[in-house]
Each structure stands twice: as structure tokens, then as C-alpha cells.
Design a protein around this motif. Structure first.
Motif, PDB file in Angstrom:
ATOM      1  N   ALA A 169     -49.644   0.021 -12.291  1.00  0.00           N
ATOM      2  CA  ALA A 169     -49.591  -1.433 -12.499  1.00  0.00           C
ATOM      3  C   ALA A 169     -48.300  -1.829 -13.215  1.00  0.00           C
ATOM      4  O   ALA A 169     -47.662  -2.831 -12.855  1.00  0.00           O
ATOM      5  N   ALA A 170     -47.892  -1.044 -14.211  1.00  0.00           N
ATOM      6  CA  ALA A 170     -46.647  -1.346 -14.937  1.00  0.00           C
ATOM      7  C   ALA A 170     -45.442  -1.166 -14.013  1.00  0.00           C
ATOM      8  O   ALA A 170     -44.511  -1.981 -14.045  1.00  0.00           O
ATOM      9  N   LEU A 171     -45.454  -0.107 -13.196  1.00  0.00           N
ATOM     10  CA  LEU A 171     -44.363   0.120 -12.254  1.00  0.00           C
ATOM     11  C   LEU A 171     -44.272  -1.043 -11.261  1.00  0.00           C
ATOM     12  O   LEU A 171     -43.186  -1.555 -11.005  1.00  0.00           O
ATOM     13  N   ARG A 172     -45.410  -1.442 -10.706  1.00  0.00           N
ATOM     14  CA  ARG A 172     -45.411  -2.542  -9.740  1.00  0.00           C
ATOM     15  C   ARG A 172     -44.872  -3.811 -10.400  1.00  0.00           C
ATOM     16  O   ARG A 172     -44.045  -4.518  -9.812  1.00  0.00           O
ATOM     17  N   ASP A 173     -45.315  -4.098 -11.630  1.00  0.00           N
ATOM     18  CA  ASP A 173     -44.819  -5.285 -12.346  1.00  0.00           C
ATOM     19  C   ASP A 173     -43.309  -5.212 -12.553  1.00  0.00           C
ATOM     20  O   ASP A 173     -42.595  -6.196 -12.327  1.00  0.00           O
ATOM     21  N   ASP A 174     -42.817  -4.029 -12.985  1.00  0.00           N
ATOM     22  CA  ASP A 174     -41.367  -3.848 -13.194  1.00  0.00           C
ATOM     23  C   ASP A 174     -40.606  -4.039 -11.895  1.00  0.00           C
ATOM     24  O   ASP A 174     -39.554  -4.686 -11.860  1.00  0.00           O
ATOM     25  N   GLY A 203     -35.646 -11.008  -9.831  1.00  0.00           N
ATOM     26  CA  GLY A 203     -34.325 -11.231 -10.421  1.00  0.00           C
ATOM     27  C   GLY A 203     -33.208 -11.197  -9.395  1.00  0.00           C
ATOM     28  O   GLY A 203     -32.155 -11.816  -9.588  1.00  0.00           O
ATOM     29  N   LEU A 204     -33.426 -10.493  -8.286  1.00  0.00           N
ATOM     30  CA  LEU A 204     -32.427 -10.415  -7.215  1.00  0.00           C
ATOM     31  C   LEU A 204     -32.747 -11.355  -6.051  1.00  0.00           C
ATOM     32  O   LEU A 204     -32.070 -11.321  -5.027  1.00  0.00           O
ATOM     33  N   ASN A 205     -33.808 -12.141  -6.216  1.00  0.00           N
ATOM     34  CA  ASN A 205     -34.266 -13.061  -5.177  1.00  0.00           C
ATOM     35  C   ASN A 205     -34.650 -12.308  -3.895  1.00  0.00           C
ATOM     36  O   ASN A 205     -34.273 -12.698  -2.785  1.00  0.00           O
ATOM     37  N   LEU A 206     -35.403 -11.207  -4.083  1.00  0.00           N
ATOM     38  CA  LEU A 206     -35.898 -10.404  -2.966  1.00  0.00           C
ATOM     39  C   LEU A 206     -37.396 -10.632  -2.830  1.00  0.00           C
ATOM     40  O   LEU A 206     -38.116 -10.681  -3.832  1.00  0.00           O
ATOM     41  N   ASP A 207     -37.892 -10.755  -1.622  1.00  0.00           N
ATOM     42  CA  ASP A 207     -39.321 -10.824  -1.367  1.00  0.00           C
ATOM     43  C   ASP A 207     -39.772  -9.390  -1.117  1.00  0.00           C
ATOM     44  O   ASP A 207     -39.235  -8.713  -0.237  1.00  0.00           O
ATOM     45  N   ALA A 208     -40.749  -8.906  -1.901  1.00  0.00           N
ATOM     46  CA  ALA A 208     -41.121  -7.496  -1.805  1.00  0.00           C
ATOM     47  C   ALA A 208     -42.618  -7.284  -1.992  1.00  0.00           C
ATOM     48  O   ALA A 208     -43.292  -8.087  -2.629  1.00  0.00           O
ATOM     49  N   ILE A 209     -43.097  -6.183  -1.421  1.00  0.00           N
ATOM     50  CA  ILE A 209     -44.458  -5.711  -1.675  1.00  0.00           C
ATOM     51  C   ILE A 209     -44.388  -4.226  -1.961  1.00  0.00           C
ATOM     52  O   ILE A 209     -43.467  -3.528  -1.525  1.00  0.00           O
ATOM     53  N   MET A 210     -45.382  -3.732  -2.700  1.00  0.00           N
ATOM     54  CA  MET A 210     -45.499  -2.307  -2.996  1.00  0.00           C
ATOM     55  C   MET A 210     -46.973  -1.966  -2.961  1.00  0.00           C
ATOM     56  O   MET A 210     -47.740  -2.420  -3.805  1.00  0.00           O
TER      57      MET A 210
END
Length: 187
Positions: A163-168, A175-182
Motif C-alpha cells: 500500500a505504501a509503495l502504491r501510494d508512493d 507529480g509528473l502528470n502521468l496517468d498510472a495503475i499498479m
């Protein structure tokens, strides 16, 4: 009797990694697959990708020592006859790593230089291995905007708090204006 699928492999199994890059119109996949079979080896793993006007092939053949030696000779002959840039060398099977959890990461954004480097750097700083990567630039059909898309399969050490990794990671992407999922790989 062992239930580990990796233990079923014989100690006589030898591995040969084969790589080539050719124009897409001349892909040697069929010729290589035939040479592998004719030598008495198995095609254990195959990665084929068309990039630009070329096709990249990475194949893993396995078999008994003498079958792999026969294949090495056949590959040298094929490379000469077909004027292929072909690389092959003996390798070992990768030992399964029970402490790495497989996760799928997808990233989409407007295209700009350095995005991929920053993402790979994030994973590296967290001791996360990139197991597979596919990325591309494309033009958005609706708007014509230059876009970037990447899909990663990563190995997350089981000692990391997910959960901490996903949040980070998602904060990093924001911060880079990237849309991402993990998400975890579910197979």
C-alpha cells in the motif's frame, strides 16, 4: 514426488539463448523454430516484437548437451547462408524467486523526453526489478496529441509494504502528470 514444476527439468537440460534483429519482411522465426526442432531441442520461450521496420526475436531453446551443440552448429550455418546477424550463447534457467511479487504497471501520458527513464529510476531506487517492458509513442486518434504508453511487469520484494509503495508510485506519477495503475498480476 515433488510438485514443483521446475524440479521436473532434467539436469541434462541445457539452455541456448538466441537473438536476432532483421527487417520485418525477412523474419527468420520459422527457420529458427525448424532448426531448434531438427536439432532435437525444445523452444522453451519466445519473444517476437516488430519495432519500426524490424523484427526482434529472442528465443530460448533447451535440450540435452549434444542436441544444443548440434543446434549451435546449425545456427552458425543458418546465419552464414541467410546473412543474419544472429547471436547465441548458453545460459541457465532463472531460479524462481519466491520473494518477488509480480505486479503490472500501466502508464499513459502526453509524450515528452525522459518519462521512461524517470519511471525505471523510481523502480530501481525501490529495488524493484523490471521483468518485462513494452512502451510506445502514438498519436491520439481523437485529438492528434503525441502520447506515450508503457506497460511493465515488475517484481516487488515481499518485504515492501504494498500500500505504501502504491501510494508512493501514484504520487510520483501525479507529480509528473502521468496517468498510472499498479495492480497484482492475477495468473
Amino acid at each position: 514426488m515433488s510438485t514443483n514444476p521446475f524440479s521436473a527439468r532434467s539436469s541434462n537440460d541445457h539452455q541456448l539463448l538466441i537473438q536476432t534483429l532483421t527487417p520485418a519482411t525477412r523474419t527468420p522465426l520459422l527457420a529458427l523454430a525448424r532448426r531448434i526442432a531438427d536439432a532435437g531441442c525444445n523452444l522453451s520461450d519466445a519473444r517476437v516484437s516488430t519495432i519500426g521496420a524490424d523484427t526482434s526475436l529472442t528465443l530460448l531453446a533447451s535440450g540435452a548437451w549434444d542436441a544444443v551443440a548440434k543446434l549451435e552448429t546449425a545456427l552458425a550455418k543458418l546465419a552464414r547462408e541467410e546473412e543474419l546477424r544472429l547471436t547465441h550463447y548458453r545460459t541457465n534457467l532463472r531460479e524462481p524467486s519466491g520473494h518477488l511479487l509480480p505486479y503490472l504497471v500501466e502508464v499513459v501520458s502526453s509524450d515528452r523526453p525522459g518519462i521512461l527513464v524517470k519511471i525505471v529510476d523510481f523502480f530501481s531506487r525501490h529495488d524493484i526489478s523490471v521483468e518485462q517492458l513494452s512502451s510506445m509513442r502514438y498519436q491520439a486518434m481523437q485529438t492528434g496529441a503525441a502520447m506515450f504508453q508503457a506497460q511493465f511487469t515488475i517484481g516487488v520484494p515481499d518485504k515492501l509494504h504494498i500500500a505504501a509503495l502504491r501510494d508512493d508510485f501514484l504520487e510520483f506519477c501525479d507529480g509528473l502528470n502521468l496517468d498510472a495503475i499498479m495492480d497484482p498480476v492475477k495468473f
